[in-house]
Write a protein that holds these residues in place. Structure first.
Motif, PDB file in Angstrom:
ATOM      1  N   SER A  50       0.817  -1.206   0.000  1.00 10.42           N
ATOM      2  CA  SER A  50       0.000   0.000   0.000  1.00 10.42           C
ATOM      3  C   SER A  50       0.853   1.259   0.000  1.00 10.42           C
ATOM      4  O   SER A  50       0.472   2.278  -0.587  1.00 10.42           O
ATOM      5  N   LEU A  51       2.000   1.203   0.657  1.00 10.46           N
ATOM      6  CA  LEU A  51       2.915   2.344   0.654  1.00 10.46           C
ATOM      7  C   LEU A  51       3.642   2.493  -0.675  1.00 10.46           C
ATOM      8  O   LEU A  51       4.018   3.598  -1.062  1.00 10.46           O
ATOM      9  N   MET A  52       3.821   1.403  -1.406  1.00 10.37           N
ATOM     10  CA  MET A  52       4.597   1.420  -2.641  1.00 10.37           C
ATOM     11  C   MET A  52       3.777   1.808  -3.857  1.00 10.37           C
ATOM     12  O   MET A  52       4.268   2.495  -4.761  1.00 10.37           O
ATOM     13  N   ARG A  86      -3.364   6.704   5.116  1.00 15.70           N
ATOM     14  CA  ARG A  86      -4.387   5.914   4.427  1.00 15.70           C
ATOM     15  C   ARG A  86      -4.233   4.432   4.741  1.00 15.70           C
ATOM     16  O   ARG A  86      -5.221   3.732   5.002  1.00 15.70           O
ATOM     17  N   THR A  87      -2.999   3.943   4.731  1.00 17.26           N
ATOM     18  CA  THR A  87      -2.751   2.527   4.991  1.00 17.26           C
ATOM     19  C   THR A  87      -3.116   2.154   6.420  1.00 17.26           C
ATOM     20  O   THR A  87      -3.781   1.142   6.659  1.00 17.26           O
ATOM     21  N   VAL A  88      -2.681   2.969   7.374  1.00 13.65           N
ATOM     22  CA  VAL A  88      -3.003   2.702   8.779  1.00 13.65           C
ATOM     23  C   VAL A  88      -4.503   2.689   8.997  1.00 13.65           C
ATOM     24  O   VAL A  88      -5.061   1.813   9.687  1.00 13.65           O
ATOM     25  N   LEU A  89      -5.194   3.643   8.388  1.00 12.21           N
ATOM     26  CA  LEU A  89      -6.640   3.738   8.554  1.00 12.21           C
ATOM     27  C   LEU A  89      -7.347   2.521   7.962  1.00 12.21           C
ATOM     28  O   LEU A  89      -8.246   1.943   8.581  1.00 12.21           O
ATOM     29  N   LEU A  90      -6.932   2.090   6.777  1.00  9.05           N
ATOM     30  CA  LEU A  90      -7.580   0.946   6.128  1.00  9.05           C
ATOM     31  C   LEU A  90      -7.339  -0.344   6.902  1.00  9.05           C
ATOM     32  O   LEU A  90      -8.243  -1.180   7.031  1.00  9.05           O
ATOM     33  N   LEU A  91      -6.129  -0.536   7.414  1.00 11.42           N
ATOM     34  CA  LEU A  91      -5.853  -1.740   8.187  1.00 11.42           C
ATOM     35  C   LEU A  91      -6.690  -1.774   9.460  1.00 11.42           C
ATOM     36  O   LEU A  91      -7.225  -2.824   9.839  1.00 11.42           O
ATOM     37  N   ALA A  92      -6.818  -0.624  10.120  1.00  8.91           N
ATOM     38  CA  ALA A  92      -7.627  -0.563  11.342  1.00  8.91           C
ATOM     39  C   ALA A  92      -9.103  -0.800  11.042  1.00  8.91           C
ATOM     40  O   ALA A  92      -9.790  -1.529  11.774  1.00  8.91           O
TER      41      ALA A  92
END
Length: 357
Positions: A50-52, A86-92
């Motif tokens: 997701s970061l890449m 965005r990645t942290v939010l989606l994983l949570a």
């Protein structure tokens, strides 16, 4: 009835419960920490992807370099300002929705239940619509507070209605949730069809997306998600006994009303926080527990954590797919879940009979 007789009855009911579980189509499967570790590693891999991946692709080495040692480069700005929140939010959110779905299916003994069953998603959506219409709120960060309030009020209302006679039961919860959801949906439709400006703002939130959400949105909903996880840990061990019915669970020392209340509160907090953060994202809470049961069997002590990890992985992959499937344009994650998740779940049901609890 003497104490010895009560113990004998409880043992008999426990034996019957274990026998019914052993006859389950998933009885040969059981959870393991090895699979949990594999899912956790897969989750980290999805976070790195997701970061890449995006309009500007960044190679893995450079991604890890600027992630842990940010500089003034464009890559560091993209990762820390846009993709990491965005990645942290989606994983949570994926974790919360997966766990919520498992709790709903276990507590209601309904294999087709999902977090929307309690009307939480519709209640959160109604609160956001009213905030846009009456207070002219236009910030995703501000939406979160109103969505949490709407989710909490709706969940409490559903539980109160279902408990009017004889306490809440799977049937009364479903009926109350359907009624409250229909009412909230009718009010939402009335408002957005009568006010074009409200519709213009609401339609970008209601599709379900983490795009444009900053890390402050995550910190706003994090306390609710953490409290929901704590309640989940408390009420999960009793779900296996609740599968036997309230009378049998009570004979085995479980207080069904208390554990159902804790489960409803956990679902309210987890789903409310998820909807507040990214808008309503359907289907994930329905699918993740079925896939989890296919891997670990019917023991909810494993189904719940499996469902959370699977939900986070699936939502992250859906967001990544939405970034690349339309070329330069971006398809919101809620739309991707509907387009890809629906046919995938139908295929799973036809091939593996996952709907059996």
């Amino acid at each position: 009835m003497t104490t010895l007789e009560r113990r004998s009855t409880a043992n008999t009911l426990a034996d019957e419960g274990h026998s019914s579980i052993s006859r389950s189509p998933h009885a040969a499967r059981s959870g393991s920490w090895r699979v949990v570790a594999i899912l956790a590693i897969a989750l980290l891999g999805c976070g790195l992807l997701s970061l890449m991946i995006g309009n500007v692709a960044i190679n893995p080495v450079r991604t890890l370099q600027v992630l842990f040692d940010p500089d003034s480069s464009q890559a560091a700005a993209i990762i820390h300002q846009l993709r990491l929140p965005r990645t942290v939010l989606l994983l949570a959110v994926g974790l919360a929705l997966g766990i919520s779905g498992a709790l709903m299916q276990g507590q209601s003994r309904n294999p087709l239940a999902d977090p929307g069953l309690l009307g939480v998603s519709e209640g959160a959506s109604l609160a956001v619509v009213l905030a846009i219409f009456w207070l002219h709120i236009d910030s995703p960060a501000a939406y979160a507070w109103f969505a949490l309030l709407g989710a909490g009020v709706t969940a409490w209302l559903v539980f109160a209605i279902s408990a009017i006679r004889g306490g809440p039961s799977p049937l009364t919860l479903v009926l109350a949730g359907a009624a409250v959801s229909a009412l909230a949906s009718a009010v939402i439709t009335s408002v957005v069809t009568a006010n074009v400006s409200t519709l213009d703002q609401y339609r970008f939130w209601v599709v379900g997306s983490a795009s444009g959400r900053g890390i402050e949105v995550f910190w706003q909903v994090a306390p609710f998600l953490v409290l929901g996880l704590v309640l989940t840990v408390v009420c999960t061990p009793a779900i296996n006994l609740l599968q036997l019915g309230d009378d049998a669970a009570r004979a085995l020392g479980v207080r069904p009303g208390l554990h159902k209340l804790l489960g409803v509160c956990a679902v309210m907090l987890l789903t409310g926080g998820a909807v507040a953060a990214c808008g309503p994202i359907g289907f994930l809470g329905l699918v993740a527990p079925h896939v989890a049961r296919f891997w670990c069997g019917p023991d909810y002590r494993w189904v719940v954590p499996y469902s959370g990890l699977i939900g986070a992985i699936v939502l992250s992959l859906a967001d990544i797919l939405g970034r690349v499937m339309a070329g330069g344009a971006e398809v919101q994650v809620g739309i991707v879940m509907a387009l890809v998740g629906g046919p995938a779940f139908v295929l799973l049901v036809r091939r593996t009979r996952l709907v059996q609890l």
